[in-house]
Scaffold this motif. Sequence first.
Motif, PDB file in Angstrom:
ATOM      1  N   SER A 106       4.998  -3.678   6.208  1.00 33.80           N
ATOM      2  CA  SER A 106       4.364  -3.271   4.831  1.00 33.80           C
ATOM      3  C   SER A 106       4.980  -4.069   3.785  1.00 33.80           C
ATOM      4  O   SER A 106       4.458  -4.345   2.896  1.00 33.80           O
ATOM      5  N   THR A 107       6.100  -4.978   4.535  1.00 35.04           N
ATOM      6  CA  THR A 107       6.556  -5.983   3.754  1.00 35.04           C
ATOM      7  C   THR A 107       5.384  -7.074   3.284  1.00 35.04           C
ATOM      8  O   THR A 107       4.895  -7.636   2.138  1.00 35.04           O
ATOM      9  N   LYS A 148       1.138  -4.875   2.509  1.00 31.14           N
ATOM     10  CA  LYS A 148       1.356  -3.540   1.168  1.00 31.14           C
ATOM     11  C   LYS A 148       0.099  -4.852   0.263  1.00 31.14           C
ATOM     12  O   LYS A 148      -0.511  -3.842  -0.152  1.00 31.14           O
ATOM     13  N   ASP A 149      -0.030  -6.359   0.198  1.00 37.13           N
ATOM     14  CA  ASP A 149      -0.752  -6.504  -0.111  1.00 37.13           C
ATOM     15  C   ASP A 149      -2.660  -6.453   0.345  1.00 37.13           C
ATOM     16  O   ASP A 149      -3.174  -6.158  -0.641  1.00 37.13           O
ATOM     17  N   ASP A 207      -3.474  -2.971  -0.767  1.00 40.53           N
ATOM     18  CA  ASP A 207      -3.492  -2.805  -2.423  1.00 40.53           C
ATOM     19  C   ASP A 207      -5.208  -3.377  -2.375  1.00 40.53           C
ATOM     20  O   ASP A 207      -5.753  -2.340  -3.384  1.00 40.53           O
ATOM     21  N   SER A 226      -2.162   3.106  -0.930  1.00 41.24           N
ATOM     22  CA  SER A 226      -1.592   2.212  -0.306  1.00 41.24           C
ATOM     23  C   SER A 226      -0.126   2.324   0.041  1.00 41.24           C
ATOM     24  O   SER A 226       0.149   2.596   1.042  1.00 41.24           O
ATOM     25  N   LYS A 227       0.352   3.013  -0.460  1.00 40.57           N
ATOM     26  CA  LYS A 227       1.930   3.609  -0.666  1.00 40.57           C
ATOM     27  C   LYS A 227       1.928   4.277   0.541  1.00 40.57           C
ATOM     28  O   LYS A 227       2.842   3.969   1.328  1.00 40.57           O
ATOM     29  N   CYS A 241       1.342   2.582   3.956  1.00 42.87           N
ATOM     30  CA  CYS A 241       2.373   1.649   4.071  1.00 42.87           C
ATOM     31  C   CYS A 241       4.000   2.054   4.905  1.00 42.87           C
ATOM     32  O   CYS A 241       4.331   1.818   5.717  1.00 42.87           O
ATOM     33  N   LYS A 242       4.155   3.189   4.149  1.00 39.89           N
ATOM     34  CA  LYS A 242       5.333   4.612   4.713  1.00 39.89           C
ATOM     35  C   LYS A 242       4.898   4.190   6.469  1.00 39.89           C
ATOM     36  O   LYS A 242       5.952   3.988   7.202  1.00 39.89           O
TER      37      LYS A 242
END
Length: 427
Positions: free
Chosen positions: A233-234, A237-238, A241, A407-408, A411-412
Amino acid sequence: MLNKKRGLLSMLCVGALLLGGCNSEKQGLKKEYDTQKEVTLTMFEIDVLNSKVWNDALLAKDDSKIHIIERTASYYSKDGEKEDYRSYLDTQLKQDNDIDLYIVLDEDIKKLGDAGLFTDLSDLEGIDNLTKTALNTATYNDKIFAVPLVYAAYGMYWNVDVLNQYGLSVPKNQKEMLSVFETLKKNGITPYVGNKGYGLTVPAMVSGLSQVYTSDKKDQLLNDLKDGKTPISTYMKDGFDLLELFIDKGYMDKKYALEKTPDESLADFKAGHGVCIAASSNYDMSDITFHYEMTSANVLADGGGFVVTSARKFAINPSSKQMEYAKEALSYILKEDNMMQIAKELKALPPVETDQMDFSYMGNERKDAIHDIYHGITIPMEDTSLPFGEWEVIRNLGREMLEGKSSKDVCKEYDQIQQDAIKTEKE
């Protein structure tokens, strides 16, 4: 009577001389019987390619003639669909039968590789003709397992006529793209033709993973992802998003995207639906009635990139009884001229690069994009050095976002998928 016999004999000798002489040996043209050895290789694939390259004379180093017979799943089953192919391939390879060369589907690479059903082609003559990215897509556990015949790059296609109608130009970066989308949305147009396939993966992967593949420390970054030191996710995430922005701003119709396959959305784009779609460089666009242009997925601050893969990957059955001839056949196919010929036949890009390449058969609308495919930013569809998936996993997580996840959330979820895959690989 004797004189008549002598006269007849003289006439026969004159005739014989004209044919090559009057003696006890047979004269004239002699038929040279072919004593050359012939070798037949069986090539197992989803559908017959029937390429001019291997239909022409193919000679081995010992002057044997190599013939290639193409067989498909329909040879063994009624329908010959993709799942039939995978099922029969698995059976045939395990039975150690007459398959010499076979097509590898991307989703089967790990399974076949772990089962030892690949022949290492790292030392194959001509393998260095392939681009680095093509080699990457044909490598598993540090071994080159296949020779890809064509190269596919996923970028974006734009309806230039609609852009011109609103005084807009084809965008060159994310800021320009979002500005174009916003203008079109205000004019009642949903700009991005989404779908439940590459419409999700392409913008997300380029936006997220380009940070890894453009880095001078790429190998270290990949190792950290592989070991779990860095959460996926580092970077992603972009990408997620950006998908969230597409959905929230209405640049993409989430209900439409959940229902449509890539082929269906492409047909809609060709019919004038939307203004932008993510699609392969190799797709047939000959039936489009408007002006279009292909670009990279211009979702980065300073430009864009492509998600790339190689297709029609040919591997050698490690149990082939004609191993050396199979290797020679692939080496012959790997010659740059032959790879280019195959690409033209399939109206696709070749996984090799030379200064003499002529891509006029792909059309001027893709000319600049093709240059960027070979010289710009590329993200592999599946990086076989990583234990967790990319293309299919990101696609599935994107579908969850269409259904309401943030998105969060995804990502998780992706971080957990990464950790589970690493744990499984260590067991």
